[in-house]
Motif scaffolding. Structure first.
Motif, PDB file in Angstrom:
ATOM      1  N   LYS A  37       0.847  -1.201   0.000  1.00  0.00           N
ATOM      2  CA  LYS A  37       0.000   0.000   0.000  1.00  0.00           C
ATOM      3  C   LYS A  37       0.878   1.245   0.000  1.00  0.00           C
ATOM      4  O   LYS A  37       0.620   2.201  -0.723  1.00  0.00           O
ATOM      5  CB  LYS A  37      -0.902   0.004   1.242  1.00  0.00           C
ATOM      6  N   LEU A  38       1.924   1.221   0.836  1.00  0.00           N
ATOM      7  CA  LEU A  38       2.841   2.359   0.906  1.00  0.00           C
ATOM      8  C   LEU A  38       3.541   2.569  -0.437  1.00  0.00           C
ATOM      9  O   LEU A  38       3.677   3.690  -0.905  1.00  0.00           O
ATOM     10  CB  LEU A  38       3.893   2.136   2.000  1.00  0.00           C
ATOM     11  N   LYS A  39       3.959   1.437  -1.038  1.00  0.00           N
ATOM     12  CA  LYS A  39       4.646   1.521  -2.336  1.00  0.00           C
ATOM     13  C   LYS A  39       3.714   2.135  -3.377  1.00  0.00           C
ATOM     14  O   LYS A  39       4.112   2.985  -4.161  1.00  0.00           O
ATOM     15  CB  LYS A  39       5.060   0.125  -2.804  1.00  0.00           C
ATOM     16  N   ARG A  40       2.462   1.639  -3.370  1.00  0.00           N
ATOM     17  CA  ARG A  40       1.496   2.127  -4.366  1.00  0.00           C
ATOM     18  C   ARG A  40       1.275   3.632  -4.224  1.00  0.00           C
ATOM     19  O   ARG A  40       0.962   4.323  -5.175  1.00  0.00           O
ATOM     20  CB  ARG A  40       0.172   1.376  -4.219  1.00  0.00           C
ATOM     21  N   PHE A  41       1.419   4.144  -3.005  1.00  0.00           N
ATOM     22  CA  PHE A  41       1.228   5.573  -2.776  1.00  0.00           C
ATOM     23  C   PHE A  41       2.488   6.362  -3.128  1.00  0.00           C
ATOM     24  O   PHE A  41       2.426   7.352  -3.852  1.00  0.00           O
ATOM     25  CB  PHE A  41       0.830   5.807  -1.318  1.00  0.00           C
ATOM     26  N   PHE A  42       3.631   5.908  -2.629  1.00  0.00           N
ATOM     27  CA  PHE A  42       4.858   6.704  -2.752  1.00  0.00           C
ATOM     28  C   PHE A  42       5.502   6.667  -4.145  1.00  0.00           C
ATOM     29  O   PHE A  42       6.036   7.673  -4.593  1.00  0.00           O
ATOM     30  CB  PHE A  42       5.888   6.292  -1.695  1.00  0.00           C
ATOM     31  N   ILE A  43       5.449   5.533  -4.809  1.00  0.00           N
ATOM     32  CA  ILE A  43       6.117   5.455  -6.124  1.00  0.00           C
ATOM     33  C   ILE A  43       5.505   6.444  -7.136  1.00  0.00           C
ATOM     34  O   ILE A  43       6.244   7.237  -7.718  1.00  0.00           O
ATOM     35  CB  ILE A  43       6.163   4.002  -6.648  1.00  0.00           C
ATOM     36  N   PRO A  44       4.159   6.459  -7.314  1.00  0.00           N
ATOM     37  CA  PRO A  44       3.620   7.459  -8.251  1.00  0.00           C
ATOM     38  C   PRO A  44       3.894   8.892  -7.795  1.00  0.00           C
ATOM     39  O   PRO A  44       4.199   9.750  -8.614  1.00  0.00           O
ATOM     40  CB  PRO A  44       2.114   7.176  -8.256  1.00  0.00           C
ATOM     41  N   VAL A  45       3.820   9.142  -6.470  1.00  0.00           N
ATOM     42  CA  VAL A  45       4.066  10.495  -5.961  1.00  0.00           C
ATOM     43  C   VAL A  45       5.496  10.924  -6.302  1.00  0.00           C
ATOM     44  O   VAL A  45       5.722  12.032  -6.804  1.00  0.00           O
ATOM     45  CB  VAL A  45       3.823  10.565  -4.423  1.00  0.00           C
ATOM     46  N   LEU A  46       6.444  10.028  -6.075  1.00  0.00           N
ATOM     47  CA  LEU A  46       7.851  10.325  -6.375  1.00  0.00           C
ATOM     48  C   LEU A  46       8.059  10.562  -7.872  1.00  0.00           C
ATOM     49  O   LEU A  46       8.721  11.521  -8.271  1.00  0.00           O
ATOM     50  CB  LEU A  46       8.743   9.166  -5.936  1.00  0.00           C
ATOM     51  N   LEU A  47       7.451   9.671  -8.666  1.00  0.00           N
ATOM     52  CA  LEU A  47       7.605   9.760 -10.117  1.00  0.00           C
ATOM     53  C   LEU A  47       7.015  11.065 -10.651  1.00  0.00           C
ATOM     54  O   LEU A  47       7.679  11.818 -11.384  1.00  0.00           O
ATOM     55  CB  LEU A  47       6.917   8.560 -10.780  1.00  0.00           C
ATOM     56  N   ILE A  48       5.772  11.352 -10.225  1.00  0.00           N
ATOM     57  CA  ILE A  48       5.098  12.555 -10.726  1.00  0.00           C
ATOM     58  C   ILE A  48       5.865  13.814 -10.284  1.00  0.00           C
ATOM     59  O   ILE A  48       6.088  14.725 -11.075  1.00  0.00           O
ATOM     60  CB  ILE A  48       3.615  12.590 -10.255  1.00  0.00           C
TER      61      ILE A  48
END
Lengths: 197, 165
Positions: A37-48
């Motif tokens: 769940k954390l990965k799903r939240f942080f990876i797009p946030v970091l990428l964007i």
């Protein structure tokens, strides 16, 4: 009920499950789920946010903007089949065996094509994007720097092509026997369906 | 323990024996059956949130288990050599029925014989031995109900032949 089936059924039902620590398993799975769940939240946030920062800083430079767009497209092209094929295998619990095998074969064939087609596009687009970005920053640089730039880009292009070649071989050795086995299972299932119609 | 964990545990308690039997019949040996068994319950956990209709629990869990078993084909490719060796030791004796005199051994022979059938046949016979209806078998495997009976007869003949050695 048939006597053979009855006898086998009696023998069959005597077999009990070996002990599986279900409490420990569910705790472990819960932790994995939380991390996901954390990965799903942080990876797009970091990428964007990183893309947004880069684009913001380079908005006034067309070459750099094109360069970033090409590099990002190169990565997305290589990742696209993974998302496409993943979505097809989500219904393990609701699909019939026959449908599931069909989708799995499609998914594996998609993975087989991944280095062939998609990586080839990435092999061209990523160095091209990097080249545009690099040379736009070297407008007034010396000849040696230009030559060094060409050398790096050609090396990167060749390295990517080599990785693609290795990847094709690895994928074929691993996936072709599995696809073939699954196709045999599918043929057996379909043989049953077609033989008596 | 969370609600999901409670639900998971309850499903596990209700289904563990039948799912283990399916895993054992599919793989033919305890070691691989244990791995497959755990893999099935990991999938059950993963898909538990999307499962709503409690009346369909039997079909749902069997679809999860059988699809996971079919996909274990990937692992079987790697462990095939080991399995062949194991089968040679345990199954290819001159007179298997003599060495499987006790009930446990007869049971072992049955599971081993099932594991030598084609993949779809293993699944169908496992469902038959768990007293599933033709309708349920059709819903799980994906073949028409009208063909389930014919298929079972063929599997039965094949299994008898294998048990006779």
């Amino acid at each position: 009920m048939d006597s053979d089936i009855q006898n086998w059924s009696q023998l069959w039902s005597h077999k009990k499950a070996t002990k599986l620590d279900i409490v420990q398993l569910s705790e472990r799975l819960q932790k994995i789920e939380q991390v996901d769940k954390l990965k799903r939240f942080f990876i797009p946030v970091l990428l964007i946010s990183s893309v947004a920062i880069m684009v913001y800083r380079l908005t006034f430079n067309t070459s750099n903007f094109i360069a970033i767009a090409l590099v990002i497209s190169g990565f997305l092209v290589s990742l696209a089949p993974l998302f496409r094929t993943k979505s097809k295998t989500l219904n393990v619990a609701t699909l019939t065996n026959k449908r599931y095998i069909k989708l799995e074969i499609t998914r594996l064939k998609g993975r087989l094509d991944l280095p062939k087609n998609h990586f080839l596009i990435s092999c061209i687009v990523i160095p091209l994007g990097m080249g545009i970005g690099y040379f736009s920053s070297l407008e007034n640089a010396a000849l040696e720097e230009h030559l060094f730039g060409y050398f790096i880009l050609v090396t990167l292009f060749l390295a990517l092509l080599y990785l693609r070649k290795l990847s094709i071989k690895k994928h074929q050795n691993h996936l072709i026997p599995i696809i073939s086995d699954l196709e045999t299972v599918l043929v057996n299932l379909e043989e049953c369906t077609s033989k008596y119609t | 323990m969370s609600t999901k964990a409670h639900r998971f545990k309850s499903i596990y308690e209700d289904s563990k024996d039948k799912i283990f039997r399916l895993c054992l019949a599919f793989s033919g040996n305890d070691m691989e059956a244990d791995d497959l068994f755990q893999e099935v319950y990991i999938k059950v956990w993963t898909h538990l949130d999307s499962f709503k209709n409690e009346s369909q629990i039997n079909t749902w869990i069997y679809k999860t288990a059988t699809n996971t078993a079919l996909l274990s084909i990937k692992k079987r490719n790697r462990t095939n050599e080991h399995l062949q060796q194991w089968k040679h030791t345990h199954f290819d004796s001159e007179d298997p029925m003599d060495s499987y005199a006790t009930m446990d051994h007869k049971m072992g022979l049955l599971f081993l014989a099932i594991s030598r059938l084609k993949e779809d046949h293993r699944i169908i016979i496992s469902l038959v031995l768990e007293n599933h209806s033709y309708q349920e078998i059709s819903e799980i495997v994906g073949i028409p109900v009208t063909h389930v009976g014919v298929k079972i007869n063929r599997i039965k003949k094949e299994l008898k032949k294998k048990l006779k050695g």
